[in-house]
Design an enzyme around this catalytic site. Structure first.
Site, PDB file in Angstrom:
ATOM      1  N   GLU A  34      -5.202  -5.333  10.400  1.00 31.75           N
ATOM      2  CA  GLU A  34      -4.192  -4.296  10.629  1.00 31.75           C
ATOM      3  C   GLU A  34      -4.491  -3.592  11.947  1.00 31.75           C
ATOM      4  O   GLU A  34      -5.316  -2.659  11.993  1.00 31.75           O
ATOM      5  CB  GLU A  34      -4.223  -3.257   9.497  1.00 31.75           C
ATOM      6  CG  GLU A  34      -3.918  -3.819   8.129  1.00 31.75           C
ATOM      7  CD  GLU A  34      -3.392  -2.733   7.184  1.00 31.75           C
ATOM      8  OE1 GLU A  34      -2.261  -2.873   6.726  1.00 31.75           O
ATOM      9  OE2 GLU A  34      -4.107  -1.747   6.931  1.00 31.75           O
ATOM     10  N   GLY A  48       2.413   2.175  10.845  1.00 34.26           N
ATOM     11  CA  GLY A  48       3.319   3.313  10.731  1.00 34.26           C
ATOM     12  C   GLY A  48       4.017   3.693  12.022  1.00 34.26           C
ATOM     13  O   GLY A  48       4.631   4.751  12.116  1.00 34.26           O
ATOM     14  N   ASN A  97       0.869  -1.177   0.000  1.00 28.88           N
ATOM     15  CA  ASN A  97       0.000   0.000   0.000  1.00 28.88           C
ATOM     16  C   ASN A  97       0.908   1.230   0.000  1.00 28.88           C
ATOM     17  O   ASN A  97       1.504   1.564   1.021  1.00 28.88           O
ATOM     18  CB  ASN A  97      -0.892  -0.033   1.254  1.00 28.88           C
ATOM     19  CG  ASN A  97      -1.754   1.199   1.371  1.00 28.88           C
ATOM     20  OD1 ASN A  97      -1.778   2.057   0.481  1.00 28.88           O
ATOM     21  ND2 ASN A  97      -2.481   1.312   2.477  1.00 28.88           N
ATOM     22  N   SER A 133       3.560  -2.200  10.409  1.00 28.13           N
ATOM     23  CA  SER A 133       5.007  -2.212  10.668  1.00 28.13           C
ATOM     24  C   SER A 133       5.664  -3.557  10.337  1.00 28.13           C
ATOM     25  O   SER A 133       6.627  -3.975  10.990  1.00 28.13           O
ATOM     26  CB  SER A 133       5.313  -1.802  12.115  1.00 28.13           C
ATOM     27  OG  SER A 133       4.884  -0.467  12.322  1.00 28.13           O
ATOM     28  N   LYS A 159       0.120   4.259  -0.260  1.00 29.82           N
ATOM     29  CA  LYS A 159      -0.532   5.429   0.352  1.00 29.82           C
ATOM     30  C   LYS A 159      -0.329   6.665  -0.534  1.00 29.82           C
ATOM     31  O   LYS A 159      -0.252   6.529  -1.755  1.00 29.82           O
ATOM     32  CB  LYS A 159      -0.052   5.616   1.792  1.00 29.82           C
ATOM     33  CG  LYS A 159      -0.217   4.309   2.606  1.00 29.82           C
ATOM     34  CD  LYS A 159      -0.072   4.451   4.083  1.00 29.82           C
ATOM     35  CE  LYS A 159      -0.296   3.094   4.743  1.00 29.82           C
ATOM     36  NZ  LYS A 159      -0.214   3.135   6.193  1.00 29.82           N
ATOM     37  N   HIS A 205      -9.676   0.727   5.000  1.00 27.76           N
ATOM     38  CA  HIS A 205      -8.386   0.950   5.661  1.00 27.76           C
ATOM     39  C   HIS A 205      -8.600   1.889   6.848  1.00 27.76           C
ATOM     40  O   HIS A 205      -9.417   2.807   6.791  1.00 27.76           O
ATOM     41  CB  HIS A 205      -7.389   1.559   4.660  1.00 27.76           C
ATOM     42  CG  HIS A 205      -5.995   1.543   5.201  1.00 27.76           C
ATOM     43  ND1 HIS A 205      -5.544   2.494   6.089  1.00 27.76           N
ATOM     44  CD2 HIS A 205      -4.960   0.687   5.004  1.00 27.76           C
ATOM     45  CE1 HIS A 205      -4.286   2.224   6.402  1.00 27.76           C
ATOM     46  NE2 HIS A 205      -3.897   1.123   5.768  1.00 27.76           N
ATOM     47  N   GLU A 207      -7.001   4.335   7.885  1.00 26.20           N
ATOM     48  CA  GLU A 207      -6.826   5.767   7.578  1.00 26.20           C
ATOM     49  C   GLU A 207      -8.087   6.324   6.915  1.00 26.20           C
ATOM     50  O   GLU A 207      -8.424   7.495   7.095  1.00 26.20           O
ATOM     51  CB  GLU A 207      -5.575   5.962   6.708  1.00 26.20           C
ATOM     52  CG  GLU A 207      -4.311   5.760   7.531  1.00 26.20           C
ATOM     53  CD  GLU A 207      -3.109   5.217   6.776  1.00 26.20           C
ATOM     54  OE1 GLU A 207      -3.072   5.298   5.548  1.00 26.20           O
ATOM     55  OE2 GLU A 207      -2.197   4.692   7.452  1.00 26.20           O
TER      56      GLU A 207
HETATM   57  P1  13P Z   1       3.009   0.277   7.702  1.00 26.93           P
HETATM   58  O1  13P Z   1       3.546  -0.994   7.118  1.00 26.93           O
HETATM   59  O2  13P Z   1       3.731   1.503   7.242  1.00 26.93           O
HETATM   60  O3  13P Z   1       2.863   0.186   9.196  1.00 26.93           O
HETATM   61  O4  13P Z   1       1.514   0.456   7.137  1.00 26.93           O
HETATM   62  C1  13P Z   1       0.651  -0.632   7.142  1.00 26.93           C
HETATM   63  C2  13P Z   1      -0.553  -0.279   6.374  1.00 26.93           C
HETATM   64  O5  13P Z   1      -1.308   0.607   6.723  1.00 26.93           O
HETATM   65  C3  13P Z   1      -0.799  -1.011   5.123  1.00 26.93           C
HETATM   66  O6  13P Z   1      -2.073  -0.786   4.646  1.00 26.93           O
END
Ligand code: 13P
Length: 257
Positions: A174, A180, A9, A220, A11, A102, A104
Site C-alpha cells: 500500500e 485515501g 478495511n 485508492s 477503518k 498498516h 496509519e
Molecule cells: P483507500 O482505498 O481508501 O485508499 O485505503 C486503502 C487502505 O488503506 C486499505 O487498508
C-alpha cells in the site's frame, strides 16, 4: 494457483447496525455471484472495527468464501494494557485474519518494525493469518528509495520466520501516497513493486514459496481501476479502504479478476 483475496478495511467507520448491514449486503452479492464456490473465486475478508467483529462474523458465517479479520491486535497475549485487544480475543469473536503494520498504525501510533514483528508472532499464536502492510511515503518514491524502503519493511517484519510459517502470510503493498488520496498507483507501478516483493521472497524462501505468496495492492483502488490493476501478473487482489464501504462498488471490485 495463488489465492486471490479482496479485503475491505473499514477503518474507524460505521456503527454496529451499519457494519452488519454492509456485511449482509456484501454476503448476498457474493452468494449470488456465479463464480462463488469455484476455486478461482477470490476470498473476501472484511475488517470491521474490533468491537463489531463478533456481530459481523455471525453474519458472514453462512457465506463460504467470506471471512472476518481485525484491523489491529496487541502484541501481548493478555494483561494490564487498558483499551487494547489481543489476538486471542479477536479470534474468539470470529476473526481469522489480522492486518499488521498498516501505514496509519505506523504513522499515527508509532508502530515500528520491531513491534510489527512481535504482533505477527502474536497473530500466529492465535492462528490468525497476518495480512502484512508495507509501502513507501511520497518523498521516498520521489527520491527513488521506494524499492529499498519496501525491501527493509519486508525483511525486518517477515524474514525471521521459518518457511512453513511464512507461507501463511499475506502481503499487502500500500503506497502511502495512494491511501485515501484518490491517486492510485498505475498498474505498471503496482506490478513492478509486486514483482520486486516476489523476487525478495524468492531469494529468502525459494521460487516455489514466492509463487504461492499472495500479494495485494491497496491505495485508492475502486470499481473503475480494479480490473486493470488486478490484471497485472503479480497482483493477487486488493486491500480496499473507502470503496469497501459501499457494497455494490466493493462487489464490482471483487468481480474484477
Ligand atoms: P483507500 O482505498 O481508501 O485508499 O485505503 C486503502 C487502505 O488503506 C486499505 O487498508
Amino acid at each position: 494457483m495463488r489465492k486471490k483475496i479482496v479485503a475491505g478495511n473499514w477503518k474507524m467507520n460505521l456503527d454496529l447496525a451499519g457494519s452488519q448491514n454492509l456485511a449482509s449486503e456484501i454476503c448476498s452479492l457474493v452468494a449470488k455471484n456465479p463464480l462463488s464456490g469455484l476455486k478461482s473465486a477470490p476470498s473476501v475478508v472484511l475488517f470491521p472495527p474490533s468491537v463489531f467483529i463478533n456481530g459481523v462474523s455471525t453474519i458472514v458465517n453462512d457465506t463460504p468464501g467470506v471471512s472476518v479479520g481485525a484491523q489491529n491486535i496487541h502484541q501481548n497475549e493478555k494483561g494490564a494494557f487498558t483499551g487494547e485487544v489481543s489476538a486471542q480475543m479477536v479470534a474468539s469473536c470470529g476473526a481469522t485474519y489480522t492486518l499488521i503494520g498498516h501505514s496509519e498504525r505506523r504513522s499515527y501510533f508509532g508502530e515500528d518494525d520491531k513491534l510489527i514483528a512481535e504482533k505477527i508472532a502474536a497473530a500466529f499464536k492465535s492462528n490468525l493469518v497476518p495480512m502484512y502492510c508495507c509501502g513507501e511515503v511520497l518523498a521516498e518514491r520521489q527520491d527513488n528509495k521506494h524499492f529499498d524502503i519496501v525491501k527493509h519493511q519486508v525483511e525486518t517484519a517477515l524474514f525471521w520466520m521459518e518457511k512453513s510459517q511464512f507461507e501463511k502470510v499475506v502481503i499487502a503493498y500500500e503506497p502511502v501516497w495512494a491511501i485515501g488520496t484518490g491517486v492510485t498507483a498505475s498498474p505498471r507501478q503496482a506490478q513492478e513493486m509486486h514483482s520486486w516483493i516476489r523476487q525478495l521472497v524468492a531469494t529468502r524462501y525459494g521460487i516455489e514459496t514466492a509463487n504461492k505468496t499472495t500479494i495485494l495492492y491497496g491505495g485508492s483502488c475502486n470499481g473503475q481501476n480494479a480490473v486493470e490493476i488486478f490484471a497485472q501478473p503479480d497482483v493477487d487482489g486488493g486491500l480496499i479502504g473507502g470503496a469497501s464501504l459501499k457494497a455494490e462498488e466493493f462487489f464490482t471490485i471483487i468481480s474484477s479478476f
